[in-house]
Design an enzyme around this catalytic site. Structure first.
Site, PDB file in Angstrom:
ATOM      1  N   ASP A  54       0.830  -1.200   0.000  1.00 38.09           N
ATOM      2  CA  ASP A  54       0.000   0.000   0.000  1.00 38.09           C
ATOM      3  C   ASP A  54       0.867   1.253   0.000  1.00 38.09           C
ATOM      4  O   ASP A  54       1.635   1.495   0.939  1.00 38.09           O
ATOM      5  CB  ASP A  54      -0.918   0.011   1.228  1.00 38.09           C
ATOM      6  CG  ASP A  54      -1.831   1.217   1.219  1.00 38.09           C
ATOM      7  OD1 ASP A  54      -2.833   1.194   0.469  1.00 38.09           O
ATOM      8  OD2 ASP A  54      -1.546   2.188   1.946  1.00 38.09           O
ATOM      9  N   TYR A  59       3.002  10.108  -0.189  1.00 41.76           N
ATOM     10  CA  TYR A  59       4.083   9.529   0.616  1.00 41.76           C
ATOM     11  C   TYR A  59       5.429   9.935   0.019  1.00 41.76           C
ATOM     12  O   TYR A  59       5.916   9.343  -0.947  1.00 41.76           O
ATOM     13  CB  TYR A  59       3.976   8.004   0.667  1.00 41.76           C
ATOM     14  CG  TYR A  59       2.748   7.461   1.359  1.00 41.76           C
ATOM     15  CD1 TYR A  59       1.922   8.267   2.132  1.00 41.76           C
ATOM     16  CD2 TYR A  59       2.407   6.114   1.250  1.00 41.76           C
ATOM     17  CE1 TYR A  59       0.803   7.751   2.761  1.00 41.76           C
ATOM     18  CE2 TYR A  59       1.288   5.593   1.886  1.00 41.76           C
ATOM     19  CZ  TYR A  59       0.489   6.420   2.640  1.00 41.76           C
ATOM     20  OH  TYR A  59      -0.626   5.906   3.260  1.00 41.76           O
ATOM     21  N   LYS A  85      -3.368   5.606  -4.078  1.00 38.70           N
ATOM     22  CA  LYS A  85      -4.458   6.491  -3.671  1.00 38.70           C
ATOM     23  C   LYS A  85      -4.622   7.660  -4.632  1.00 38.70           C
ATOM     24  O   LYS A  85      -3.698   7.985  -5.384  1.00 38.70           O
ATOM     25  CB  LYS A  85      -4.203   6.987  -2.246  1.00 38.70           C
ATOM     26  CG  LYS A  85      -4.037   5.842  -1.248  1.00 38.70           C
ATOM     27  CD  LYS A  85      -3.701   6.348   0.145  1.00 38.70           C
ATOM     28  CE  LYS A  85      -3.542   5.180   1.114  1.00 38.70           C
ATOM     29  NZ  LYS A  85      -2.316   4.409   0.867  1.00 38.70           N
TER      30      LYS A  85
END
Length: 333
Positions: A54, A59, A85
């Site tokens: 994930d 990030y 995401k």
């Protein structure tokens, strides 16, 4: 149950490992991580049977996705499940910066965008950074930042991508369980295939059980649980430990001490209890835990596979640490 067991992801045709690897740390969460260390973390996870990964554009402002793709392109594409995401574009001058990222790429930052066009652009840029031809699970990241647009335009974009085969499962990634429950109720049918819930279903916080988890079980919506160590508090509750609490509330500190006492009595490491606890609920498919070093991955797998005596969970409940409504893994064995 073992960390490398593969199970169906809700009503989708995907199969995921019980333990997933969260990749925020590889983007430099709180402290820098070198490319070599990031590659070593992903390699160790692979060799230990982890097949759920994930990441997210935010990030490290693209860094985590780039490093994740570089490691996974060496692996058979159908042998793992990759999540990323949407909701933040990484671009020059992006204003939604966060101080939690160490040494981020210069000159770029996130910008919130849950529009249909923004989501499509976000997916295209993620695929480029990852160097892959598809994303398995796509989360709408923090939909509460712009709920109306997220449940409308962003969800519609993901549903279209799912229909086209670019995405195999549509999900939301949330820190607040009521937001996820509202999203499930308001999204156009058939709704998200899964939910990633961070910090709201663990040994210290079971607010996900109030509405969200029963709703997910009713709809066969898979739940990935993150934040099982409560920001590190269960790993080390001492005041100077890096657990995300400037000051630990007294009542919470008392609960941690009581839990650790039960763990000592049964010779169960607190983190073993923490990583196994969510599987008491039938909606929970996987637990996702981060790591910044190969040894941390190995330690998490060890905790996941640690035998827990059958009397442990009743003792935790008897100590007043879990209410009668909270299901525990022993009830499903």
């Amino acid at each position: 149950m073992r960390a490398d067991d593969l199970v169906p992801l809700g009503r989708t045709d995907l199969r995921v490992s019980r333990l997933g690897l969260g990749l925020a740390s590889l983007g430099g969460l709180f402290a820098p991580v070198s490319e070599e260390a990031a590659a070593a973390v992903l390699d160790r996870a692979w060799h230990l049977g982890v097949r759920l990964y994930d990441t997210a554009p935010v990030y490290g402002y693209g860094r985590s996705e780039t490093r994740t793709g570089a490691a996974l392109t060496r692996r058979p594409r159908d042998a793992y499940v990759l999540c990323t995401k949407v909701g933040r574009l990484i671009e020059p001058g992006g204003p939604d910066t966060q101080p939690i990222w160490a040494d981020p790429p210069a000159g770029v930052g996130p910008r919130l965008d849950y529009s249909y066009a923004g989501v499509l652009r976000c997916v295209e840029e993620s695929l480029e950074r990852l160097g892959l031809d598809r994303i398995d699970v796509l989360h709408i990241h923090d939909p509460d930042e712009d709920f109306a647009t997220a449940v409308g335009e962003a969800y519609r974009a993901l549903a279209d991508l799912r229909e086209q085969g670019t995405v195999r499962a549509v999900s939301i990634g949330v820190n607040h369980a009521p937001v996820a429950a509202r999203f499930l109720r308001e999204a156009a049918p058939p709704g998200p295939d899964c939910v990633m819930l961070a910090g709201r279903y663990n040994l210290l916080d079971q607010t996900g059980l109030d509405e969200l988890l029963p709703l997910c079980a009713e709809r066969a919506t898979a739940v990935m649980v993150a934040g099982v160590y409560q920001s590190g508090l269960l790993a080390d509750p001492s005041p100077d430990a890096p657990h995300g609490y400037a000051t630990v509330p007294a009542q919470l500190a008392d609960r941690v001490r009581a839990l650790r006492k039960v763990c000592r009595a049964f010779d169960v490491p607190p983190l073993a209890a923490a990583v196994q606890f969510p599987f008491g609920h039938p909606a929970v498919t996987s637990v996702v835990v981060g790591a910044r070093a190969p040894g941390e991955v190995a330690e998490t797998v060890k905790f996941f596979n640690h035998p827990v005596p059958p009397d442990f969970w009743p003792a935790v409940r008897a100590a007043g640490l879990l209410s009668e409504r909270v299901p525990t893994p022993d009830a499903r064995s």
